[in-house]
Design a protein around this motif. Sequence first.
Motif, short mmCIF file in Angstrom:
data_model
loop_
_atom_site.label_atom_id
_atom_site.label_comp_id
_atom_site.label_asym_id
_atom_site.label_seq_id
_atom_site.Cartn_x
_atom_site.Cartn_y
_atom_site.Cartn_z
N GLY A 53 71.64 83.83 -53.61
CA GLY A 53 72.33 84.71 -54.54
C GLY A 53 73.83 84.48 -54.58
N LEU A 54 74.39 83.89 -53.51
CA LEU A 54 75.82 83.58 -53.46
C LEU A 54 76.11 82.18 -53.99
CD1 LEU A 54 76.66 85.11 -49.96
CD2 LEU A 54 77.37 85.98 -52.20
N GLY A 55 75.08 81.53 -54.55
CA GLY A 55 75.31 80.25 -55.23
C GLY A 55 74.83 79.02 -54.50
N MET A 56 74.32 79.17 -53.29
CA MET A 56 73.85 78.01 -52.54
C MET A 56 72.45 77.60 -53.00
SD MET A 56 75.17 78.76 -48.64
CE MET A 56 74.48 77.18 -48.09
N PRO A 57 72.23 76.30 -53.25
CA PRO A 57 70.90 75.82 -53.67
C PRO A 57 69.97 75.69 -52.46
CG PRO A 57 72.42 73.97 -53.57
CD PRO A 57 73.22 75.21 -53.24
N THR A 58 69.38 76.80 -52.04
CA THR A 58 68.57 76.81 -50.82
C THR A 58 67.11 77.12 -51.12
OG1 THR A 58 69.04 79.16 -50.47
CG2 THR A 58 70.53 77.58 -49.42
N LEU A 59 66.26 76.81 -50.13
CA LEU A 59 64.86 77.22 -50.17
C LEU A 59 64.36 77.28 -48.73
CD1 LEU A 59 63.25 74.38 -49.53
CD2 LEU A 59 63.60 73.99 -51.95
N LEU A 60 63.20 77.91 -48.55
CA LEU A 60 62.60 78.04 -47.22
C LEU A 60 61.55 76.96 -47.02
CD1 LEU A 60 62.01 81.85 -46.48
CD2 LEU A 60 63.38 80.24 -45.15
N LYS A 61 61.68 76.26 -45.89
CA LYS A 61 60.68 75.25 -45.52
C LYS A 61 60.26 75.49 -44.08
CE LYS A 61 61.76 71.29 -48.50
NZ LYS A 61 62.14 69.86 -48.52
N GLY A 62 59.03 75.92 -43.90
CA GLY A 62 58.55 76.18 -42.55
C GLY A 62 59.36 77.22 -41.82
#
Length: 267
Positions: free
Chosen positions: A187-196
């Motif tokens: 939400g703060l702009g970082m292109p993240t995702l959850l992996k394991g």
Amino acid sequence: MPKSRRNKVVALTKTEKKGKDAKSILFEKVRKAADANTHCYVISVSNMRNSMLKAMRMGLKDADGTTFFFGNNKVTAKALGGPEREHEYKDGLRFVGQALKGDVGLCFSGMDVDQIRDSFSKYVVMDFARNGVVATHTVTLPAGPVMRRVEAAEIDTIDESLAPSYLSESKDEIMAFPNNMETQLRGLGMPTLLKGGVIVLMRDFTICTEGQQLTPAQAQLLKHFNLKMAKFNVRIIGHWTEAAGYENVDGAMDGGDEKAEDMEDDE
């Protein structure tokens, strides 16, 4: 029709305006400080922190009787006598009043320039930057698992070899974010995702760029990564003594021959 007996909501936050009484009190306090002290400084405070300003006020007041005035430059300047020489409270104070423009304040003290600078240096503190602060470094995070510093660090003191992420290579000094923060970081702009169960940055990401003002999101990210970028410090803009008059300091604009702004109070 009978008057309603129902309970009425009363706003406890409502306060009375300070009005002319408060201005008169400030006016007298400024002149009293001018009489009690041999030096007057026009100062600028970078990255204002109320707690630090309060500590500095109390510390210097107890040590030397040093007094600070912030907030109402128009009334303060008028207390010094206004722009005309024949109206100034003491010789040269009209130039102090002319220098009170923008985000500056006054400091009356018995200490000379070297002494007051030494005193101000004791209250230099690094803190997390806020919205609008100009970034002093470019911080870019590498793609992969998102790590942060375990303890807050002053970015000026971090080895430049650790740039651009400024993350330590020691596993004892960094740690992963908890997975429940992934949504917040995204939400703060970082292109993240959850992996394991691990928060992963999909590509290199620049939190901030040197020389550019921080947005609220950028300031929040720097805080999440425990990087302190803002320095609370006091800079002297001008200096006045009754014997020597007024002089500009630290490259401040020369206001000696400039006509001061109208100092009359609003009715």
